[in-house]
Design an enzyme around this catalytic site. Sequence first.
Site, PDB file in Angstrom:
ATOM      1  N   GLU A  17     -10.577  47.421  63.875  1.00 45.97           N
ATOM      2  CA  GLU A  17      -9.742  48.231  62.977  1.00 45.97           C
ATOM      3  C   GLU A  17      -8.718  49.069  63.722  1.00 45.97           C
ATOM      4  O   GLU A  17      -7.555  49.161  63.310  1.00 45.97           O
ATOM      5  CB  GLU A  17     -10.615  49.131  62.102  1.00 45.97           C
ATOM      6  N   HIS A  30     -21.536  53.737  54.880  1.00 46.45           N
ATOM      7  CA  HIS A  30     -20.578  52.844  54.210  1.00 46.45           C
ATOM      8  C   HIS A  30     -19.993  53.405  52.922  1.00 46.45           C
ATOM      9  O   HIS A  30     -19.248  52.705  52.246  1.00 46.45           O
ATOM     10  CB  HIS A  30     -21.282  51.525  53.846  1.00 46.45           C
TER      11      HIS A  30
HETATM   12  C1  LIG Z   1     -16.465  48.886  61.796  1.00 44.62           C
HETATM   13  C2  LIG Z   1     -16.887  47.905  60.775  1.00 44.62           C
HETATM   14  N1  LIG Z   1     -15.987  47.000  60.312  1.00 44.62           N
HETATM   15  C3  LIG Z   1     -16.336  46.072  59.393  1.00 44.62           C
HETATM   16  C4  LIG Z   1     -17.610  46.033  58.886  1.00 44.62           C
HETATM   17  C5  LIG Z   1     -18.000  44.979  57.816  1.00 44.62           C
HETATM   18  N2  LIG Z   1     -18.866  43.967  58.418  1.00 44.62           N
HETATM   19  C6  LIG Z   1     -20.211  44.088  58.379  1.00 44.62           C
HETATM   20  S1  LIG Z   1     -20.956  42.860  59.208  1.00 44.62           S
HETATM   21  C7  LIG Z   1     -19.511  42.139  59.635  1.00 44.62           C
HETATM   22  C8  LIG Z   1     -19.536  40.878  60.453  1.00 44.62           C
HETATM   23  C9  LIG Z   1     -20.209  41.089  61.786  1.00 44.62           C
HETATM   24  O1  LIG Z   1     -20.428  39.842  62.406  1.00 44.62           O
HETATM   25  P1  LIG Z   1     -21.296  39.735  63.731  1.00 44.62           P
HETATM   26  O2  LIG Z   1     -21.004  40.899  64.618  1.00 44.62           O
HETATM   27  O3  LIG Z   1     -21.073  38.388  64.327  1.00 44.62           O
HETATM   28  O4  LIG Z   1     -22.796  39.904  63.269  1.00 44.62           O
HETATM   29  P2  LIG Z   1     -23.609  38.906  62.332  1.00 44.62           P
HETATM   30  O5  LIG Z   1     -23.313  39.301  60.914  1.00 44.62           O
HETATM   31  O6  LIG Z   1     -23.182  37.518  62.634  1.00 44.62           O
HETATM   32  O7  LIG Z   1     -25.050  39.140  62.642  1.00 44.62           O
HETATM   33  C10 LIG Z   1     -18.440  42.856  59.120  1.00 44.62           C
HETATM   34  C11 LIG Z   1     -17.013  42.510  59.296  1.00 44.62           C
HETATM   35  C12 LIG Z   1     -18.531  47.009  59.361  1.00 44.62           C
HETATM   36  N3  LIG Z   1     -19.792  47.062  58.888  1.00 44.62           N
HETATM   37  N4  LIG Z   1     -18.139  47.899  60.301  1.00 44.62           N
END
Ligand SMILES: Cc1ncc(C[n+]2csc(CCOP(=O)(O)OP(=O)(O)O)c2C)c(N)n1
Lengths: 379, 379, 329, 329
Positions: free
Chosen positions: C60, C129
């Site tokens: 972000e 959140h």
């Molecule tokens: C700072 C922030 N940006 C966006 C999100 C929304 N979000 C939650 S999980 C996620 C994907 C994360 O993917 P990854 O790190 O590969 O973990 P996985 O879900 O595959 O276990 C996003 C974009 C968040 N929780 N925090």
Amino acid sequence: MSNLTPETEPFSQGKSRALSKEDLFAFAKDPINASMSADAKIKAFTDMVRIRKFEQAALQSYQKGKMGGFLHLYIGQEATAVGPVSVMNENDHIITAYRDHGHALAVGMGMNECMAELFGKFTGCSKGKGGSMHYFAPDKRFWGGHGIVAGQTPLGLGLAYALKYKGIRGCAICYLGDGAVNQGVFHESLNLASLWDIPVIYVIENNGYSMGTSQMRSSVFPDAGLASRAEGYKIEWDSIHGENLYEVRAKTYAAIERAHNESRPTVLEVFTYRYYGHSIADANHQRYRTKEEIRHYQERKDPINVWEQILLEEGVLTKERSKEIETLAKEEAREAVRFADESPFPPPSQLLADVYHSVDNPGTHTNQGTIFFNDQLPF
Amino acid sequence: MSNLTPETEPFSQGKSRALSKEDLFAFAKDPINASMSADAKIKAFTDMVRIRKFEQAALQSYQKGKMGGFLHLYIGQEATAVGPVSVMNENDHIITAYRDHGHALAVGMGMNECMAELFGKFTGCSKGKGGSMHYFAPDKRFWGGHGIVAGQTPLGLGLAYALKYKGIRGCAICYLGDGAVNQGVFHESLNLASLWDIPVIYVIENNGYSMGTSQMRSSVFPDAGLASRAEGYKIEWDSIHGENLYEVRAKTYAAIERAHNESRPTVLEVFTYRYYGHSIADANHQRYRTKEEIRHYQERKDPINVWEQILLEEGVLTKERSKEIETLAKEEAREAVRFADESPFPPPSQLLADVYHSVDNPGTHTNQGTIFFNDQLPF
Amino acid sequence: MAVITYRQAIKDALAEEIQRDDNVFIIGEEVAQYNGAYKVTEGLWKRFGDKRVVDAPISEAGFIGLGIGASFLGLRPVIEMMFFSFVYVAWDQAVNNASSMRYMSGGLINCPIVIRGPANGGTNVGATHSHTPENMIANFPGLKVVVPATPADAKGLMKSAIRDNDPVFVMESTLLYGNEGEVPEDEEYLVPIGSADVKRQGSDISLIAHGGSVLVALEAAAKLKKEHNVDAEVIDLRSIRPLDKATLLKSVKKTHRALLIEENKPFCGVGAQISHIIQREAFDYLDAPVHRISAVDAPAFYSPPVEKVQIPDSQLVLREVRNILNIKA
Amino acid sequence: MAVITYRQAIKDALAEEIQRDDNVFIIGEEVAQYNGAYKVTEGLWKRFGDKRVVDAPISEAGFIGLGIGASFLGLRPVIEMMFFSFVYVAWDQAVNNASSMRYMSGGLINCPIVIRGPANGGTNVGATHSHTPENMIANFPGLKVVVPATPADAKGLMKSAIRDNDPVFVMESTLLYGNEGEVPEDEEYLVPIGSADVKRQGSDISLIAHGGSVLVALEAAAKLKKEHNVDAEVIDLRSIRPLDKATLLKSVKKTHRALLIEENKPFCGVGAQISHIIQREAFDYLDAPVHRISAVDAPAFYSPPVEKVQIPDSQLVLREVRNILNIKA
Ligand SMILES: Cc1ncc(C[n+]2csc(CCOP(=O)(O)OP(=O)(O)O)c2C)c(N)n1
Ligand SMILES: Cc1ncc(C[n+]2csc(CCOP(=O)(O)OP(=O)(O)O)c2C)c(N)n1
Ligand SMILES: [Mg+2]
Ligand SMILES: [Mg+2]
């Protein structure tokens, strides 16, 4: 990728030996340097001298109490700003941190507007609103002047992003310090730059210290230098002796061509040095580094002396001409101080100007309502 | 550093071939595995099965409308939580992101408290205040359960920092996803970990996607994998086939020993896969990946099947025993659902509990004044 | 006028502005190929392609900063925060850089960006959140903040925000995305930033709210009429900064009583500022102190039934109005 | 009692607590070998060594997060922000993680950290460096915020903050560091968090302020007495959250008039919340609306003489009091 040999070892601030004549001319035959006219060489010399004289005058004025806030001097690093600017094309942009006087003068900002800004005068480049850390000249494709460490790194990415978006063949050169590499946003920017093929060039000005912290104490130093972290993002990188303008120009130009031709980013690390403290407030900068170390750089690695030496060798410059250039620069700086001194301060009403485009340009929008919230104003 | 051969090629999600028997047993003779008792092997198998059954039951309950918010399933990645936990010592700590059910059960949290938390019940591990993403069990050295991507990465560093500060021979294992490596704070944490010799182990669970974005679209992938970025910080790293518990254990334990003996950090990248969508809300996860890709992992790279196969080979497990373990796990999960169902919701007065230690422990401090600011309360 | 959802209204605004101005592009997590975590950008990538609708990694600070830098050269990025709470990892870029650039450059630089996304609680996603930072963002001179409550306002404000030459934060709500309402089809339909809307006329008390709380206020107003024959006036601020002081002061001077309703946490919430303005500028018109209702002053609670209690509802508004008007329940 | 500077008072508090509790350590940029950018930690590294006084790279999010994680295991990090404005690059860690952990874990985790540093304008360092975010930080339930104005309060509040089991933000001022005052030497001298201090007794109007503005209020009060024989009561909030409502309401109920003075930007500043509380809970005691003075609502201006105008001074306070009391100048 780096041509830095153990002998020149810029990695160990203060212990590196002076460049040999071979080193100095190693990049002279590089097309961008071979094609450099005598005038251009003199101009580069003049620009570096002007930066130094401007800052020496600014320092004197600061000590006379003519300005507030911070004053971060660039003296000792001049080639790092002048080199890249001297090879930039008309669609290339530049942005840096708060140590910005060198970059500002290099892109062609006037000493008057720059000095007046330091004095907080209405004639300053930012109307006295920005101060030393916040010079801007969009007309010269110079986007500041940023006080938050590494805060400019995604902005530089955005400038380059916009060029690519508009189909303009250009790039953005974004400077940051060796301490700034420890801000996460720089890494986010590197990943985005590589992932999306953004024509941005990050120039890490490694002057060995972030305030009183030696580079080695602030960031783990890979054997190949900080720039080599770029490999984690599949970004091309290189390291540069900051005292050798030829080398700065050649390696920066290679990055610019990469940006123009392949729309790929580059990370460059320039090994350089600041002679003064972090800012004028940093009076005890000889506590965290030795007098010898400072002298070592001043005597053997000063970018202006080194360039003068090269130009004398080449017969492009004479001692007389050099003195003359210095005298003129001193004159120009003195004049700038006079201009700044005689300029008026901004009127308090300026406090509420330049906050919102919509407030300053009433006809151009449909905004309504109250946008400032003081119950009463002091002016 | 990585033993990953082109043939096993975990770098290209979905195209990697199943591990050969040689691959599977390559780490069996590793001391930590050679010394693994039959009971320990069965326990690891049981834990993975319990995680899967717990989540299958949670999914059903979610579909029955028993819970709100998110539900991120770990199914497919079980070995990545169970392997490291199975080699942790009594002073080693663990922290992860929001996909935390596997880690929670692996460290020994009960299905009841975990299921009740999903149901938002007062009997939940966080009294119904945290939900799926926020499980905690400090008594089991499990520190969550964190919803902000990469927000836990400096916290894990801090846990390890505290251990070193107190002179305790231990480490912190901090998990993050392949999408989380794009948050700057992770890089800040890596530099600090290496600069200060902090015994932290970062485990990147590379399951190929961050929500609907394939890993290749979110982060530039160095030929040696994301973990290789650690070299920019002079940190040891390795890559792991997530379906092979022996490999997960061996390489994690090597990192733990490095942390204990040298107080040095490690970055591990585990190649794994989630069978379900990012969360239950992610209904169309077959839009950004093919059914074939999912089936490929389920059939050829399922960590539970692979481990079962290994244990059958070794004669440690029989088909019957395996079935029995599965049945018991199903039972336990069904019981947990019943427990959660019958548990009470927290009373509204709980809204103002656990906000401040000083409010909850009146005798222990000198605080005065008003600390909550509602003009009136709804309860 | 067509009846469409709040979600569709925002999507239409985005599509129309992308069509209208080559400099407008959308950037954010999952906005393109995934069609948006909350489907606000659904179909736009298919329709406008990679250049105009850009999927970003979870960086972000990186892509908000990128948007700010790109805006210096005239682009008009519309940056989606999947949840507005995530702007906290990019706070320095979003509030410090975006608010200061024009000023520090003495007006040489503009920053025409839009940062938009849902900023609401009530969806059981927990404390980290569920933030509603409109009060904090509006604290920064140099920034603008709008909070649409209806589909029509969502479209009209979004279009105004994208055309604005200053940084505008458009704060939406996942709980409103599915709501339907009449929305003018006119592609020049713009709701001026800084204009409040009297969503219901009344003479007995002014209910002042923004975002989802406006619907709570309207529901309460209907009950007040029915149960107590009280005529409440409902003011939808729509814009937090600039703020339509004139409209809300006019209402209070008519009703002599004000109740402020918001989902913000109370301390230094938007209601605090409105309360100050009212008592400062309509002091002699007030028959009672200005009352406020905010979310219960604690981090967001996960458990669905408890979080429901945490966020203001019409019952609480009713109770408070009775209290102000000394009506026995 | 010894007469020492505000800077020395903080340093003494830090030294005493480091001595007292093995779990206390200082971490921040230039705090150790450089003795602190503003010399607040001068000599502490020499005295206590590398373990207790730690120089950190420019990674605020990294080392604030580190401090939070370390506090889970019982350490008590005192984290210095060289300027409080820099907390914005670590906002998510500082406000989201620090405020939510105890709650989301149902009380299983505590976060006994202190984040301290100067939060003031008036030093000509420009817009990005001059923020005063006490209003925003206090918006978060789970966090505590104190703002000492005198050396004695600086020492007493700092010690209380370090011993507190919740996250406490101690907001100082570079303009106060050099001020001298009497400070009790007693190592158990603690100022309770949440207690305001009546810095001057008066009956005609209540001047309510925090931080540097308290000195502005006292200066104005002296002039008011001299020039207009007006007895102003000066309330130093000292703590923003928790807030000593009782003391300030008592004062207003006595004087019937309140003027709030702060360096915050006005929109949703601390003064907005205080104003709401006063009109809500002392409505019938007020002879005039609550007035506020804040910094001029614009980013911080570099030019020294102009920034001086931007920040409230005693002349402006005088003018406003005359205005409230209808006194001709
Ligand atoms: C700072 C922030 N940006 C966006 C999100 C929304 N979000 C939650 S999980 C996620 C994907 C994360 O993917 P990854 O790190 O590969 O973990 P996985 O879900 O595959 O276990 C996003 C974009 C968040 N929780 N925090
Ligand atoms: C986010 C942030 N943290 C801290 C500071 C204070 N600060 C200003 S400059 C500086 C040192 C930066 O060093 P470096 O990046 O090497 O640049 P140099 O001063 O050497 O040119 C620090 C710590 C800041 N401006 N922003
Ligand atoms: Mg440096
Ligand atoms: Mg993933």
